[in-house]
Design an enzyme around this catalytic site. Structure first.
Site, short mmCIF file in Angstrom:
data_model
loop_
_atom_site.label_atom_id
_atom_site.label_comp_id
_atom_site.label_asym_id
_atom_site.label_seq_id
_atom_site.Cartn_x
_atom_site.Cartn_y
_atom_site.Cartn_z
N GLN A 304 0.83 -1.20 0.00
CA GLN A 304 0.00 0.00 0.00
C GLN A 304 0.87 1.25 0.00
O GLN A 304 1.84 1.34 0.75
CB GLN A 304 -0.91 0.00 1.23
N TYR A 337 -5.25 -13.30 -2.49
CA TYR A 337 -4.46 -12.21 -3.08
C TYR A 337 -3.66 -11.56 -1.96
O TYR A 337 -3.70 -10.35 -1.75
CB TYR A 337 -5.36 -11.19 -3.77
N GLU A 361 -1.28 -16.25 -3.01
CA GLU A 361 -0.76 -15.16 -3.83
C GLU A 361 -0.28 -15.71 -5.16
O GLU A 361 0.37 -16.77 -5.21
CB GLU A 361 0.38 -14.45 -3.10
N ASP A 404 -8.62 -9.46 -1.07
CA ASP A 404 -7.98 -8.19 -1.43
C ASP A 404 -7.45 -8.29 -2.86
O ASP A 404 -6.24 -8.34 -3.09
CB ASP A 404 -6.84 -7.90 -0.45
N CYS A 431 -9.69 -1.34 -4.14
CA CYS A 431 -9.19 -0.02 -4.52
C CYS A 431 -9.95 0.53 -5.72
O CYS A 431 -9.57 1.58 -6.26
CB CYS A 431 -7.70 -0.08 -4.84
#
Length: 475
Positions: A304, A337, A361, A404, A431
């Site tokens: 982030q 994720y 991931e 995410d 996002c």
């Protein structure tokens, strides 16, 4: 005069045409622009504020196009929420006066921060209403004030809560711990104009932290480099500068660039397509810190970018799951994720030795980081691969799932797999309000409900926002 057809790169012919119109700016829309109309045609206008009367320059227009695009070049009737832009290269009014478009990345910089959050709230509410059919938000939330301020700026002072417009206008700077730059043909640091191949030289990046601006990359001769990525962790650990060389750039040239940077900065080359990283000096990773844990993040691996984002998002996710009774000692949880393990580590703390966390991931390098970051947590299983495949290979009864995904969202297939797996709750971090709303719609079609919603202004002076939601099976 009819607008000339042109590509998003803004051809020379279009610049010569310089078609301008006077428009009334309508409502904000997803993507950093507002909607206006001219003779029945929709025009997406950047650098305006709803309710203003402006003069615009068409930047993407053709008679056969469904819609046109335009930048504001003059404000004829200003909104009371208009402020002087804090960054000249991103100021549309100043840039077009000098004959070129503004750089991207600060498209809301002309709007007071409290109004920015109102506009972002409107976009989120509209996307949920249009794509998911959500007319009533959890707990009777006010759709006009969904987006919360994250209280940090370059000087360490608190940003305004939304009531002090004067302070609000100058806050929201210095939050980026990561930044991406292009390089002009002459070897100067620059950034692209929006939807354009044109690179504008820059000599500062006010949204970036002092750890990035203090490197003074604009003073370095970057000939032979096409792109520069910088990571300067908010914990003060060693920064990393990644250089993407142009084809044919010699190792001697790369070493000369590295020598112009401070000794305590790591420098590496990277391939933007493969993600491969090779050291020039120091290490190829940075050490980040959040929620009581340290994380190794290699190269351009995801983290982030707002310095307070990791802690803010971990807090929102764990609060939703704790308060709902979905996360406790002994719980079985998945982190999808998962990146380098931002959420995985605090989830492992919460479930303890009697619980388990499946961390998934897709990127091999980032997954290797997660293994290093979580090697002392035996309750965590690291799986590298596509989420769809891992969920098929490792079915289990989850108490909760943290989702995410990248900007494109999870998608119908993954949402369907999660619904079929039957977890008690999903904490969804997003996002992008459009892909988020679309996925919420898929959950609702499967009999789930939006049980909790928070949104954060983690990207001040841009149109972006971050959303955290709690989704549960309908009672």
């Amino acid at each position: 005069m009819n607008p000339q057809s042109q590509s998003p790169s803004q051809t020379a012919a279009a610049k010569e045409a310089a078609v301008e119109l006077v428009l009334d700016v309508g409502p904000v829309a997803h993507g950093g622009h507002c909607v206006a109309r001219h003779e029945g045609r929709v025009i997406f206008v950047r650098h305006g504020i709803p309710g203003e009367k402006v003069r615009v320059r068409l930047t993407d227009a053709g008679e056969s196009a469904k819609f046109w695009r335009a930048d504001v070049v003059e404000v004829l009737d200003a909104s009371p929420d208009r402020v002087e832009h804090f960054w000249r290269p991103a100021d549309s009014l100043r840039s077009w006066q000098h004959g070129h478009p503004p750089v991207g990345g600060a498209e809301f910089g002309h709007i007071a921060l409290h109004r920015q959050r109102i506009l972002k709230s409107a976009v989120l509410a509209e996307q949920l209403r249009r794509l998911a059919g959500v007319d009533r938000l959890p707990g009777g939330q006010d759709t006009g004030n969904l987006v919360e301020a994250v209280r940090a700026n370059a000087q360490g002072a608190e940003a305004a809560s939304g009531t002090d417009a004067t302070h609000d206008a100058v806050a929201g700077l210095g939050w980026r711990t990561r930044a991406s730059f292009s390089v002009t043909p002459g070897g100067k640091l620059g950034m692209h104009a929006h939807r354009s191949d044109q690179i504008i030289p820059v000599r500062e990046m006010p949204l970036a932290s002092e750890g990035i601006n203090g490197l003074r990359l604009w003073d370095i001769d970057l000939q032979g480099i096409e792109r520069v990525e910088v990571a300067a962790p908010s914990n003060g650990s060693r920064p990393l500068v990644l250089l993407a060389p142009a084809p044919g750039t010699k190792p001697k040239r790369l070493s000369a660039i590295a020598a112009q940077l401070p000794d305590d900065v790591s420098v590496a080359t990277f391939d933007p397509l493969s993600g491969d990283v090779a050291p020039l000096r120091g290490r190829t990773w940075v050490q980040e810190s959040a929620a009581g844990h340290d994380y190794r993040v290699t190269g351009a691996g995801f983290w982030q970018i707002h310095r307070d984002a990791p802690g803010t998002l971990v807090g929102a996710v764990t609060k939703f799951l704790h308060d709902g009774g979905f996360l406790a000692a002994g719980s079985v949880v998945a982190d999808l994720y998962a990146g380098a393990g931002l959420f995985t580590a605090p989830l492992a703390d919460a479930v303890g030795q009697t619980g388990s966390v499946l961390s998934v991931e897709g990127a091999p390098g980032t997954s290797r980081d997660a293994r290093k970051n979580l090697h002392e947590a035996p309750q965590v299983e690291i799986a590298q691969g596509r989420v769809e495949r891992i969920l098929r290979q490792k079915p289990r009864n989850f108490d909760a799932v943290v989702l995410d995904p990248p900007r494109a969202g999870a998608g119908k297939a993954v949402v369907g797999q999660l619904i079929a797996a039957g977890p008690r709750a999903v904490a969804y971090v997003s996002c992008d309000p459009a892909s988020f709303a679309r996925d919420v719609g898929y959950f609702q079609q499967g009999g789930w409900t939006l049980a909790g919603l928070r949104a954060f202004d983690l990207y001040p002076h841009t149109h972006h926002l971050e959303t955290v939601a709690l989704l549960t099976p309908a009672p």
